[in-house]
Design a protein around this motif. Structure first.
Motif, mmCIF file in Angstrom:
data_model
loop_
_atom_site.group_PDB
_atom_site.id
_atom_site.type_symbol
_atom_site.label_atom_id
_atom_site.label_comp_id
_atom_site.label_asym_id
_atom_site.label_seq_id
_atom_site.Cartn_x
_atom_site.Cartn_y
_atom_site.Cartn_z
ATOM 1 N N ALA A 279 31.103 22.816 7.312
ATOM 2 C CA ALA A 279 31.188 21.629 6.456
ATOM 3 C C ALA A 279 29.996 21.542 5.501
ATOM 4 O O ALA A 279 30.111 20.982 4.416
ATOM 5 N N ASN A 280 28.863 22.095 5.876
ATOM 6 C CA ASN A 280 27.660 22.105 5.046
ATOM 7 C C ASN A 280 27.361 23.553 4.659
ATOM 8 O O ASN A 280 26.278 24.078 4.904
ATOM 9 N N ARG A 281 28.339 24.193 4.055
ATOM 10 C CA ARG A 281 28.333 25.634 3.795
ATOM 11 C C ARG A 281 27.131 26.095 2.957
ATOM 12 O O ARG A 281 26.539 27.125 3.240
ATOM 13 N N ALA A 282 26.766 25.332 1.944
ATOM 14 C CA ALA A 282 25.670 25.761 1.055
ATOM 15 C C ALA A 282 24.368 25.913 1.838
ATOM 16 O O ALA A 282 23.658 26.917 1.685
ATOM 17 N N GLU A 283 24.050 24.940 2.677
ATOM 18 C CA GLU A 283 22.830 25.030 3.478
ATOM 19 C C GLU A 283 22.947 26.110 4.553
ATOM 20 O O GLU A 283 21.974 26.786 4.865
ATOM 21 N N ALA A 284 24.130 26.267 5.098
ATOM 22 C CA ALA A 284 24.321 27.292 6.132
ATOM 23 C C ALA A 284 24.149 28.691 5.549
ATOM 24 O O ALA A 284 23.582 29.572 6.198
ATOM 25 N N LEU A 285 24.634 28.906 4.333
ATOM 26 C CA LEU A 285 24.476 30.213 3.696
ATOM 27 C C LEU A 285 23.010 30.504 3.382
ATOM 28 O O LEU A 285 22.609 31.666 3.308
ATOM 29 N N ASN A 286 22.191 29.470 3.234
ATOM 30 C CA ASN A 286 20.744 29.647 3.017
ATOM 31 C C ASN A 286 20.008 29.928 4.320
ATOM 32 O O ASN A 286 18.813 30.186 4.300
ATOM 33 N N GLY A 287 20.685 29.816 5.438
ATOM 34 C CA GLY A 287 20.053 30.066 6.734
ATOM 35 C C GLY A 287 19.350 28.855 7.308
ATOM 36 O O GLY A 287 18.551 28.973 8.246
ATOM 37 N N SER A 288 19.638 27.676 6.768
ATOM 38 C CA SER A 288 18.936 26.456 7.198
ATOM 39 C C SER A 288 19.213 26.086 8.647
ATOM 40 O O SER A 288 18.390 25.426 9.275
ATOM 41 N N TYR A 289 20.341 26.471 9.175
ATOM 42 C CA TYR A 289 20.680 26.117 10.557
ATOM 43 C C TYR A 289 20.087 27.089 11.570
ATOM 44 O O TYR A 289 20.098 26.828 12.766
ATOM 45 N N GLY A 290 19.575 28.230 11.111
ATOM 46 C CA GLY A 290 19.097 29.272 12.020
ATOM 47 C C GLY A 290 17.788 28.940 12.698
ATOM 48 O O GLY A 290 17.062 28.016 12.320
ATOM 49 N N ASP A 291 17.491 29.715 13.711
ATOM 50 C CA ASP A 291 16.256 29.598 14.494
ATOM 51 C C ASP A 291 16.065 28.179 15.024
ATOM 52 O O ASP A 291 15.015 27.559 14.846
ATOM 53 N N PHE A 292 17.067 27.665 15.671
ATOM 54 C CA PHE A 292 17.034 26.326 16.241
ATOM 55 C C PHE A 292 17.377 26.395 17.718
ATOM 56 O O PHE A 292 18.285 27.117 18.126
ATOM 57 N N SER A 293 16.625 25.651 18.523
ATOM 58 C CA SER A 293 16.911 25.551 19.946
ATOM 59 C C SER A 293 16.785 24.102 20.374
ATOM 60 O O SER A 293 15.830 23.421 19.984
ATOM 61 N N THR A 294 17.740 23.639 21.171
ATOM 62 C CA THR A 294 17.671 22.255 21.644
ATOM 63 C C THR A 294 16.487 22.063 22.583
ATOM 64 O O THR A 294 16.005 20.952 22.744
#
Length: 183
Positions: free
Chosen positions: A76-91
């Motif tokens: 749903a937030n494809r533009a940010e996801a393609l930039n890698g913004s969601y990566g390297d995250f841990s709860t």
């Protein structure tokens, strides 16, 4: 009449002995009870193992729902996801579980702020924060991004008693679910 009585007595007597058969002996009853007890213990073990496997399947289903929930948020937030913004995250690394104020604002969030909203809301679901029950016990979620291939990996882990395999081997990775995808 006397011949009839002798005939009935012969049928009741055991072959080769002069004693009459009068029912089971105590030893026969004990052997029967032992066999019945062993069978019931086997049935109880089968029921226990079935319940444990059912619980494991339920937790795996919950982890699948959590992993695909985050994947859908990223789509749903494809533009940010393609930039890698969601990566390297841990709860596990998340110290604050407060949702940014833009999430409740009528104007909504920017795409960059939506990444934080998605990560915090997903972490709450995985950890069970803010609700009475976690979807998976002891849940920990992680997201990694490989920039060279453009593939995201979402992993959800939970606490579960490990099951034994054949010959006492332990089944590895039974408390983890991973999904890999590209946008």
């Amino acid at each position: 009449m006397q011949g009839l009585v002798k005939s009935v007595q012969r049928r009741k007597s055991l072959p080769g002995s002069g004693h009459l058969a009068k029912g089971f002996t105590l030893i026969e009853i004990l052997v029967t009870m032992f066999i019945l007890a062993v069978g019931l213990l086997g049935l109880a073990g089968l029921l226990f193992e079935g319940m444990r496997n059912n619980q494991g399947a339920y937790l795996r289903t919950q982890a699948t729902i959590l992993a695909y929930d985050m994947a859908d948020r990223m789509r749903a937030n494809r533009a940010e996801a393609l930039n890698g913004s969601y990566g390297d995250f841990s709860t596990a690394d998340l110290t604050s579980l407060s949702v940014p104020s833009c999430a409740s604002a009528s104007t909504g969030c920017t795409a960059a702020d939506q990444v934080s909203v998605d990560q915090i809301e997903w972490a709450r679901e995985v950890q069970g924060t803010g609700s009475d029950l976690a979807m998976v016990p002891g849940g920990v979620g992680a997201i990694t991004y490989d920039a060279t291939t453009g593939i995201y990996t979402i992993t959800v882990q939970w606490d579960e008693a490990s099951r034994g395999g054949d010959s006492g081997e332990s089944i590895a990775g039974d408390n983890s679910y991973t999904v890999r995808f590209a946008l």
